[in-house]
Scaffold this motif. Structure first.
Motif, mmCIF file in Angstrom:
data_model
loop_
_atom_site.group_PDB
_atom_site.id
_atom_site.type_symbol
_atom_site.label_atom_id
_atom_site.label_comp_id
_atom_site.label_asym_id
_atom_site.label_seq_id
_atom_site.Cartn_x
_atom_site.Cartn_y
_atom_site.Cartn_z
ATOM 1 N N ARG A 138 -1.113 64.011 16.376
ATOM 2 C CA ARG A 138 0.101 63.459 16.983
ATOM 3 C C ARG A 138 0.144 63.748 18.474
ATOM 4 O O ARG A 138 0.510 62.893 19.285
ATOM 5 C CB ARG A 138 1.340 64.030 16.285
ATOM 6 C CG ARG A 138 1.645 63.405 14.939
ATOM 7 C CD ARG A 138 3.039 63.772 14.468
ATOM 8 N NE ARG A 138 3.179 65.216 14.271
ATOM 9 C CZ ARG A 138 2.917 65.849 13.137
ATOM 10 N NH1 ARG A 138 2.465 65.161 12.082
ATOM 11 N NH2 ARG A 138 3.093 67.155 13.022
ATOM 12 N N SER A 141 -2.254 61.523 20.244
ATOM 13 C CA SER A 141 -1.713 60.167 20.323
ATOM 14 C C SER A 141 -0.635 60.074 21.393
ATOM 15 O O SER A 141 -0.591 59.115 22.176
ATOM 16 C CB SER A 141 -1.149 59.755 18.958
ATOM 17 O OG SER A 141 -0.572 58.471 19.012
ATOM 18 N N GLU A 142 0.231 61.098 21.447
ATOM 19 C CA GLU A 142 1.285 61.104 22.468
ATOM 20 C C GLU A 142 0.692 61.197 23.864
ATOM 21 O O GLU A 142 1.154 60.536 24.805
ATOM 22 C CB GLU A 142 2.250 62.265 22.220
ATOM 23 C CG GLU A 142 3.117 62.080 20.986
ATOM 24 C CD GLU A 142 4.014 63.285 20.746
ATOM 25 O OE1 GLU A 142 4.014 64.210 21.599
ATOM 26 O OE2 GLU A 142 4.706 63.299 19.715
ATOM 27 N N ARG A 144 -2.241 60.154 24.739
ATOM 28 C CA ARG A 144 -2.865 58.866 25.046
ATOM 29 C C ARG A 144 -1.812 57.843 25.459
ATOM 30 O O ARG A 144 -1.975 57.105 26.432
ATOM 31 C CB ARG A 144 -3.637 58.373 23.829
ATOM 32 C CG ARG A 144 -4.468 57.106 24.109
ATOM 33 C CD ARG A 144 -5.175 56.585 22.862
ATOM 34 N NE ARG A 144 -6.016 57.597 22.257
ATOM 35 C CZ ARG A 144 -5.788 58.162 21.082
ATOM 36 N NH1 ARG A 144 -4.710 57.805 20.366
ATOM 37 N NH2 ARG A 144 -6.602 59.075 20.589
#
Length: 628
Positions: A138, A141-142, A144
């Motif tokens: 997570r 992803s954040e 990115r």
């Protein structure tokens, strides 16, 4: 919480006791764990560094022969901070427990290890491993998304349903002139009034935020739900794209008008050639005191003026023939100074600033003079009460996207000629149309509207470009760019003219689809002693040439004709008659080689309309020209 599935977890067991190592690995494999064993710390580090054996859980004995167990735990964590560590020890001392906790191992097992206790401990470690890996995923992803958010060129505003800005990216800050902190304190409707009617349709907007006002930007605004009660507003600045689209539309319009103008000029020049030539023949038949002579002279003068208009149309449409040579723009400017002073009048000051080491260019000197004269006359008309006209030359280099994308010239080295006046200036609307033929802001009868369109056509045909800067009440600057001459062009030989007699006794094949012009051309040449063969088109010319046993010294052919154009006709004729000279005649030429003014020792060009004397002289010149 449900324990992780064993088959999804890799386990590394590190123990120097071979029996213990085999026992633990057998138990774990029996329960579905992907288990590897290492008898030393060095081997454990090697296996942990390989993708195929990198463990989710490591069972580490504290007593190893080569590396201290706690040190090994730290080194395993350095390889991957997502590896869960379970300590194996034979001494359930407080000291070993403290050391294990300091190294953030999840649990420890006391030897001899009970299978139920081992599996329960591995289950808890597996759950923790899954949670940490999910959290890491997570976070990645954040991160990115944050990188995308920060680097995307569109302005992004995240706001709640009350219009309060929660976050904004750097592009949004650049668009509004406010920091993220300032935007969070400013209602969205204040920063971006049009956000209330977010739409994908581009429109010209004004952004206001107290100290900043960005006017006349073409923005596209979209809104999308990001989360319950949260919207993302995407603002795309389409100003440059809109400008490029306008330039493309303008270019296409100019090309279309040019095609029309060139076609009209071509057809009209055929008619003018007949009018001018027969007027000239009539004048030669009349005595000086013949009362009819004055009437014919007026017809000839009117045809000559009409010829000037068609010449300007051809210049705009880039369908005239240029005869370029290597020239110095400074020399052309200096040579024109006296003429320009007479043209602009005594109430306008003429000043020149010329680059001493100016690059040479490859251009038609007569057409360059026409460019300078037209720009100077345009400047004069913009200064009815007098002023200053300044002509400057300089070397420059154009790069991709030069002058905010308003120049279409290819990147490279150029010479720049700037013509600046202190006149009335132009609005943006006038600038957008200034090169259109017949467009003029002058009073009726004060101008043809072809002066600047002629400039545009000549410069474009010469491989250059024109840029305008003007403001109402503050004068105008036209910057004309010509590509610098290359070394190969500088070394190219020039076709030298020779003074010759007009008449002759050679055989000339005339190929012309216009019956009146065909008969006129024959009359002119036969009157000067030539033998003439006539053809209505290319196919007929080939048949006549095949059936003619004698020598054909020259073919004088129209360029654009039905059935076969002039250029393929000449190529076929030269296959069997390689010594034959060539003269192309046309109201315009759309042939790529002719349009660029490339004329070799065998091929020449005569622009319509022409007079009998011009035609006869050109034929004689081509026949006498030495083949190169």
């Amino acid at each position: 919480m449900t324990s992780s599935r064993p088959e999804s977890l890799k386990v590394l067991v590190v123990d120097d006791d071979a029996q213990m190592l085999r026992t633990i690995t057998d138990i774990l494999r029996a329960h579905g764990y992907a288990t590897s064993g290492a008898p030393t710390g060095v081997e454990a580090l090697r296996m942990a560094g390989l993708p195929e054996t990198s463990p989710a859980i490591a069972l580490v004995d504290l007593s190893l022969p080569d590396i201290d167990g706690i040190d090994l735990v730290g080194r395993l964590r350095a390889l991957s901070d997502l590896t869960e560590v379970v300590i194996l020890t034979g001494n359930a001392s407080v000291d070993s427990a403290i050391r294990a906790m300091r190294e953030d191992s999840y649990d420890y097992l006391i030897k001899p290890v009970q299978p139920d206790h081992l599996l329960a401990t591995l289950g808890r470690a597996g759950d923790r491993s899954q949670r940490r890996r999910a959290e890491a995923g997570r976070q990645e992803s954040e991160d990115r998304l944050r990188r995308i958010f920060d680097h995307v060129s569109d302005a992004l505003f995240i706001a709640d349903d009350s219009g309060r800005i929660l976050d904004a990216n750097p592009a949004a800050c650049a668009l509004t002139g406010l920091s993220v902190e300032e935007l969070r304190e400013t209602p969205l409707l204040t920063v971006l009034p049009e956000s209330a009617n977010a739409t994908s349709i581009p429109r010209s907007l004004s952004l206001h935020n107290g100290n900043v006002a960005k006017l006349n930007r073409v923005l596209q605004i979209d809104a999308a739900a990001f989360a319950p009660g949260v919207l993302v507003y995407t603002v795309r600045d389409l100003t440059n794209q809109s400008r490029l689209e306008e330039q493309l539309a303008q270019s296409q319009k100019m090309d279309a008008v040019g095609q029309l103008a060139g076609g009209v000029a071509h057809d009209f020049n055929n008619i003018l050639t007949v009018i001018m030539s027969y007027s000239s023949l009539l004048l030669s038949d009349f005595e000086e005191k013949d009362p009819r002579r004055e009437d014919v002279q007026e017809i000839s003068n009117a045809a000559t003026r009409a010829s000037g208009l068609t010449s300007q149309l051809l210049a705009f449409s880039r369908k005239q023939l240029l005869e370029p040579r290597v020239i110095s723009v400074n020399s052309v400017v200096i040579g024109l100074e006296k003429l320009l002073r007479r043209l602009i009048g005594e109430d306008i000051e003429l000043a020149t600033t010329l680059e001493p080491d100016l690059f040479l260019i490859h251009a038609d000197p007569g057409q360059l003079e026409q460019v300078l004269i037209n720009l100077s006359v345009n400047a004069r008309d913009a200064m009815p009460d007098g002023g200053r006209l300044h002509i400057t030359t300089s070397n420059t280099e154009l790069f991709m996207g030069h002058t905010d994308g308003r120049l279409a010239a290819a990147p490279g080295e150029y010479i720049m000629v700037a013509v600046t006046d202190t006149g009335t200036g132009m609005t943006r609307e006038v600038q957008n149309r200034v090169f259109e033929p017949f467009f003029t802001t002058k009073l009726q009868g004060k101008g043809t509207g072809l002066g600047l369109s002629t400039v545009y056509g000549i410069v474009k045909q010469s491989g250059g470009d024109v840029w305008i800067y003007s403001e109402p009440g503050h004068g105008t600057t036209f910057k004309v760019y010509f590509p610098r001459v290359t070394d190969r062009e500088a070394d190219a030989p020039l076709w030298e003219e020779t003074e010759t007699a007009v008449g002759g006794n050679e055989t000339v094949l005339i190929v012309e689809d216009d019956a009146s012009l065909r008969a006129l051309s024959a009359r002119i040449l036969e009157g000067n002693g030539y033998t003439v063969l006539l053809a209505r088109n290319g196919l007929e010319a080939l048949a006549i040439a095949d059936g003619h046993d004698g020598h054909i010294d020259l073919v004088a052919s129209d360029v654009v004709m039905p059935k076969m154009n002039g250029r393929p006709l000449v190529e076929k004729l030269l296959e069997s008659r390689p010594e034959m000279r060539v003269l192309f005649m046309s109201g315009y030429t759309d042939d790529e080689v002719m349009r660029r003014g490339v004329i070799d020792g065998r091929t020449a060009f005569l622009q319509k309309p022409f007079t009998p004397a011009q035609f006869a002289k050109k034929v004689r010149d081509v026949l006498d020209q030495k083949l190169q």
